[in-house]
Design a protein around this motif. Structure first.
Motif, mmCIF file in Angstrom:
data_model
loop_
_atom_site.group_PDB
_atom_site.id
_atom_site.type_symbol
_atom_site.label_atom_id
_atom_site.label_comp_id
_atom_site.label_asym_id
_atom_site.label_seq_id
_atom_site.Cartn_x
_atom_site.Cartn_y
_atom_site.Cartn_z
ATOM 1 N N GLY A 160 0.811 -1.564 0.021
ATOM 2 C CA GLY A 160 0.564 -0.417 -0.013
ATOM 3 C C GLY A 160 0.900 1.138 -0.175
ATOM 4 O O GLY A 160 0.581 2.540 -0.835
ATOM 5 N N VAL A 161 2.051 1.563 0.453
ATOM 6 C CA VAL A 161 3.103 2.603 0.683
ATOM 7 C C VAL A 161 3.676 2.866 -0.859
ATOM 8 O O VAL A 161 3.284 3.057 -1.012
ATOM 9 C CB VAL A 161 3.887 2.243 2.091
ATOM 10 N N THR A 162 4.177 1.445 -1.355
ATOM 11 C CA THR A 162 4.448 1.750 -2.484
ATOM 12 C C THR A 162 3.730 1.780 -3.535
ATOM 13 O O THR A 162 4.197 2.875 -4.541
ATOM 14 C CB THR A 162 5.570 0.343 -2.493
ATOM 15 N N GLU A 163 2.584 1.613 -3.989
ATOM 16 C CA GLU A 163 1.554 2.001 -4.653
ATOM 17 C C GLU A 163 1.086 3.017 -4.620
ATOM 18 O O GLU A 163 -0.196 3.289 -5.970
ATOM 19 C CB GLU A 163 0.497 0.794 -4.487
ATOM 20 N N ALA A 164 0.917 3.719 -3.404
ATOM 21 C CA ALA A 164 0.612 4.910 -3.336
ATOM 22 C C ALA A 164 0.672 6.262 -4.293
ATOM 23 O O ALA A 164 -0.342 6.713 -4.423
ATOM 24 C CB ALA A 164 0.666 6.170 -1.801
ATOM 25 N N SER A 165 1.934 6.345 -4.843
ATOM 26 C CA SER A 165 2.254 7.089 -5.930
ATOM 27 C C SER A 165 1.808 6.721 -7.266
ATOM 28 O O SER A 165 1.511 7.959 -8.321
ATOM 29 C CB SER A 165 3.295 7.645 -6.200
ATOM 30 N N THR A 166 1.561 4.742 -7.457
ATOM 31 C CA THR A 166 1.334 4.996 -8.916
ATOM 32 C C THR A 166 -0.092 5.699 -9.909
ATOM 33 O O THR A 166 -0.076 5.998 -10.443
ATOM 34 C CB THR A 166 1.622 3.674 -8.913
ATOM 35 N N PHE A 167 -1.740 5.180 -8.625
ATOM 36 C CA PHE A 167 -2.372 6.081 -9.755
ATOM 37 C C PHE A 167 -2.303 7.079 -9.969
ATOM 38 O O PHE A 167 -2.482 7.516 -10.779
ATOM 39 C CB PHE A 167 -3.148 4.928 -8.310
ATOM 40 N N PRO A 168 -2.551 8.242 -9.089
ATOM 41 C CA PRO A 168 -2.768 9.456 -8.807
ATOM 42 C C PRO A 168 -1.653 10.227 -9.157
ATOM 43 O O PRO A 168 -1.822 11.404 -10.007
ATOM 44 C CB PRO A 168 -2.874 9.643 -7.605
ATOM 45 N N SER A 169 -0.557 9.441 -9.419
ATOM 46 C CA SER A 169 0.599 9.872 -10.402
ATOM 47 C C SER A 169 0.490 10.139 -12.061
ATOM 48 O O SER A 169 0.851 11.236 -12.561
ATOM 49 C CB SER A 169 1.403 9.716 -10.106
ATOM 50 N N ILE A 170 -0.382 9.007 -12.388
ATOM 51 C CA ILE A 170 -0.620 8.647 -13.445
ATOM 52 C C ILE A 170 -1.337 9.762 -14.325
ATOM 53 O O ILE A 170 -1.298 10.417 -15.615
ATOM 54 C CB ILE A 170 -0.301 7.566 -13.258
ATOM 55 N N PHE A 171 -2.468 10.247 -13.361
ATOM 56 C CA PHE A 171 -3.330 10.778 -14.039
ATOM 57 C C PHE A 171 -2.681 12.592 -13.703
ATOM 58 O O PHE A 171 -3.426 13.043 -14.815
ATOM 59 C CB PHE A 171 -4.652 10.510 -12.813
ATOM 60 N N TYR A 172 -2.172 12.670 -12.939
ATOM 61 C CA TYR A 172 -1.286 13.999 -12.581
ATOM 62 C C TYR A 172 -0.754 13.960 -14.008
ATOM 63 O O TYR A 172 -1.138 14.836 -14.624
ATOM 64 C CB TYR A 172 -0.831 13.972 -11.508
ATOM 65 N N LEU A 173 0.492 12.962 -14.163
ATOM 66 C CA LEU A 173 1.189 13.204 -15.727
ATOM 67 C C LEU A 173 0.103 13.824 -16.820
ATOM 68 O O LEU A 173 0.633 14.207 -17.991
ATOM 69 C CB LEU A 173 2.169 12.305 -15.490
ATOM 70 N N LEU A 174 -0.768 12.583 -16.991
ATOM 71 C CA LEU A 174 -1.185 12.918 -18.273
ATOM 72 C C LEU A 174 -2.526 13.621 -18.091
ATOM 73 O O LEU A 174 -2.545 14.442 -19.745
ATOM 74 C CB LEU A 174 -2.629 11.675 -18.016
ATOM 75 N N SER A 175 -2.649 14.287 -17.222
ATOM 76 C CA SER A 175 -3.758 15.813 -17.338
ATOM 77 C C SER A 175 -2.554 16.614 -17.669
ATOM 78 O O SER A 175 -2.874 17.790 -18.371
ATOM 79 C CB SER A 175 -4.040 16.006 -16.045
ATOM 80 N N THR A 176 -0.927 17.053 -18.441
ATOM 81 C CA THR A 176 -0.242 17.842 -18.472
ATOM 82 C C THR A 176 0.203 17.343 -19.508
ATOM 83 O O THR A 176 1.211 18.704 -20.406
ATOM 84 C CB THR A 176 1.000 17.501 -17.758
ATOM 85 N N TYR A 177 0.003 16.059 -20.828
ATOM 86 C CA TYR A 177 0.280 16.271 -22.044
ATOM 87 C C TYR A 177 -1.383 16.676 -22.844
ATOM 88 O O TYR A 177 -1.208 16.700 -24.185
ATOM 89 C CB TYR A 177 0.450 14.198 -21.944
ATOM 90 N N TYR A 178 -2.168 16.648 -21.995
ATOM 91 C CA TYR A 178 -3.571 17.010 -23.214
ATOM 92 C C TYR A 178 -4.159 17.635 -22.791
ATOM 93 O O TYR A 178 -5.008 17.525 -22.010
ATOM 94 C CB TYR A 178 -4.283 15.032 -23.528
ATOM 95 N N SER A 179 -5.623 18.259 -23.781
ATOM 96 C CA SER A 179 -5.702 18.851 -23.984
ATOM 97 C C SER A 179 -8.240 17.911 -23.342
ATOM 98 O O SER A 179 -7.587 17.087 -23.053
ATOM 99 C CB SER A 179 -6.883 20.096 -25.113
ATOM 100 N N LYS A 180 -8.403 18.925 -23.537
ATOM 101 C CA LYS A 180 -10.351 18.252 -22.484
ATOM 102 C C LYS A 180 -9.959 17.640 -23.408
ATOM 103 O O LYS A 180 -10.924 16.628 -23.465
ATOM 104 C CB LYS A 180 -11.246 19.714 -21.722
#
Length: 508
Positions: A160-180
């Motif tokens: 749980g500790v190690t996976e805490a960053s995977t999901f939200p970080s991916i969505f965070y990064l994706l949102s900086t590459y694509y428009s709405k």
């Protein structure tokens, strides 16, 4: 009203603001041409072929994230397959100890989400995420050698500790590459790996059964060991493949980075604020906004049934009359159906530029499926058909809700906190899910399924509330009083406010 735009000349004393005047979008040009025309002109000026660049981004950004989350979800839910092969019996688990082992995963997962997304601005994403993948792969291998309840709980907690960053970080990064207008099908393509992972988990477990007793290890132990080894190997590959933020992306040249950054600023009407060094007070300020909370509540309502299904679907199918091995095989097909609906719905959502109607329709499908599993207690085939609708509806609704919120957050700090909190708070639902499907309620699981139906209804209500809040804010931001209030803010605050900029239009 160019004076209220976040891209006004820098005010004296504003800290952490980039000094390059070309960083800010010209409000004069915004008045003369449409955003699409500005983007086209920008592409010509920088010598960018937009179609080729989009293909390049899609190939470099989406597949590595798909692989990362495929591995993450696989190592998260394979415990349900292992339990079907005798994990609880061999470890001597009694009472609710199995449910407790499921629950401890979510405790650190909830608490470390926001901190992890904050950290990713200081440690490059490809380093941070690949190390985490390696760690939870090692821990998965460790689960194959646990001998008692304490060892199982310790491994689940650390995963749980190690996976805490995977999901939200991916969505965070994706949102900086694509428009709405570009985002939903990419978000859903990534998220559909959840369905593929669920399918693969059952298929792998089906094949691994033949290893029972090899080297003195039970088949359930081989599930963890084999999947953990594969995860560790992929972590090395992901170190070279994972994309950093656009401003740091190794696969883009200088012109492409400049174009992508300015394109997204033009289309959103706000600066990305990547260069601003955020502080704790910037994080805390985000939590005062209902637009941060409502998507989190909606996602919370979907997480309860989605994890309930992921953890207990194979068991439910087993209790329909299939053997443990056949149950693993039959658990694959609902996931494959979900994979198809996720991506079809995403294309339609981007095509019509709507989120709410598709989110609600998906929730209704999930409710119908849950009702079938709950009501048809003497009709195994009907219950199995309900599994198809449940998985398809839930796992289609979740990326819609997350993408909707992520792209409605304008600045880096709001994207970071918004995505992390939505997913972190939402995963409290995972704790609930692990305690509503108890062994004493088998094979009907009436309390659990009834709770799941109520949770999806709650999600619909929160999505409607978010829709109303977005629509209302779009109107308020066009009033003179709001524009004047925004213009009076310090420039740093204007840029951090992101979507609160009057030129930003919420999507719903």
């Amino acid at each position: 009203m160019s004076s209220i735009n976040s891209n006004t000349p820098e005010k004296q004393g504003s800290p952490d603001i980039i000094k390059d005047p070309e960083y800010f979008i010209s409000t004069e040009s915004l008045d003369k041409s449409s955003p699409e025309e500005q983007v086209e002109q920008l592409a010509q000026d920088l010598g960018i072929n937009q179609k080729k660049l989009m293909w390049k981004i899609d190939l470099w950004v989406v597949p590595p994230f798909c692989l990362l989350y495929f591995l993450s979800f696989l190592d998260r839910v394979n415990i349900s397959n292992a339990n079907l092969y005798g994990l609880s019996t061999e470890l001597g688990l009694v009472g609710n100890q199995y449910n407790t082992a499921l629950t401890v995963f979510f405790v650190p997962y909830v608490f470390f989400e926001v901190a992890a997304n904050y950290t990713i601005k200081f440690v490059r994403p490809h380093i941070w995420l690949s190390i985490l993948v390696l760690l939870f792969g090692v821990l998965s291998i460790g689960m194959g050698f646990v001998q008692n309840f304490g060892g199982l709980v310790a491994c689940r907690f650390l995963i749980g500790v190690t996976e805490a960053s995977t999901f939200p970080s991916i969505f965070y990064l994706l949102s900086t590459y694509y428009s709405k207008s570009e985002s939903q099908r990419r978000f859903s393509a990534f998220f559909s790996c959840t369905a593929l992972s669920g399918a693969a988990s059952g298929a792998i477990a089906y094949k691994i059964h033949d290893l029972d007793g090899v080297h003195g290890l039970s088949s359930w132990r081989w599930i963890f060991i084999i999947e953990g080894i594969v995860t560790c190997g992929c972590a090395v590959i992901l170190f070279f493949l994972i994309a950093d933020f656009p401003e740091q992306a190794r696969f883009l040249n200088a012109n492409e980075r400049e174009f992508l950054k300015k394109k997204l600023e033009i289309l959103s009407g706000t600066s990305s604020a990547f260069e601003i060094k955020n502080k704790l007070k910037d994080v805390l300020k985000c939590f005062k906004d209902w637009l941060i909370w409502l998507p989190a509540l909606s996602y919370f309502g979907l997480i309860i049934p989605s994890y309930g299904y992921a953890y207990f679907a194979a068991t439910i199918i087993n209790q329909m009359g299939y053997t443990a091995v056949d149950a693993q095989q039959h658990s694959v097909y609902p996931w494959l159906c979900a994979f198809g609906l996720i991506n079809i719905t995403a294309f339609a959502s981007d095509r019509f530029q709507k989120r709410l109607p598709f989110a609600i329709a998906s929730c209704v499908i999930a409710i119908a499926g849950l009702a079938m599993v709950l009501g048809a207690t003497t009709a195994p085939r009907v219950r199995y058909a309900g599994c198809f609708l449940t998985a398809s509806g839930l796992y289609t609704a979740m990326p819609l809700v997350v993408c909707w919120a992520a792209l409605n957050n304008g600045s880096h700090i709001r994207k970071s906190v918004g995505t992390a909190w939505q997913i972190g708070f939402g995963n409290i639902g995972g704790i609930i899910a692990t305690f509503i499907f108890l062994a004493k309620d088998a094979p009907v699981y009436k309390p659990g399924l009834a709770t799941c139906i109520a949770a999806v209804c709650f999600s619909i209500m929160c999505s409607l509330g978010y829709f109303y809040a977005c629509m209302r804010m779009n109107k308020i931001k066009q009033t003179d009083a709001y524009k004047q209030e925004f213009a009076a803010m310090e420039q740093r605050e204007q840029i951090n406010a992101g979507d609160r900029n009057p030129s930003f239009k919420y999507l719903y």
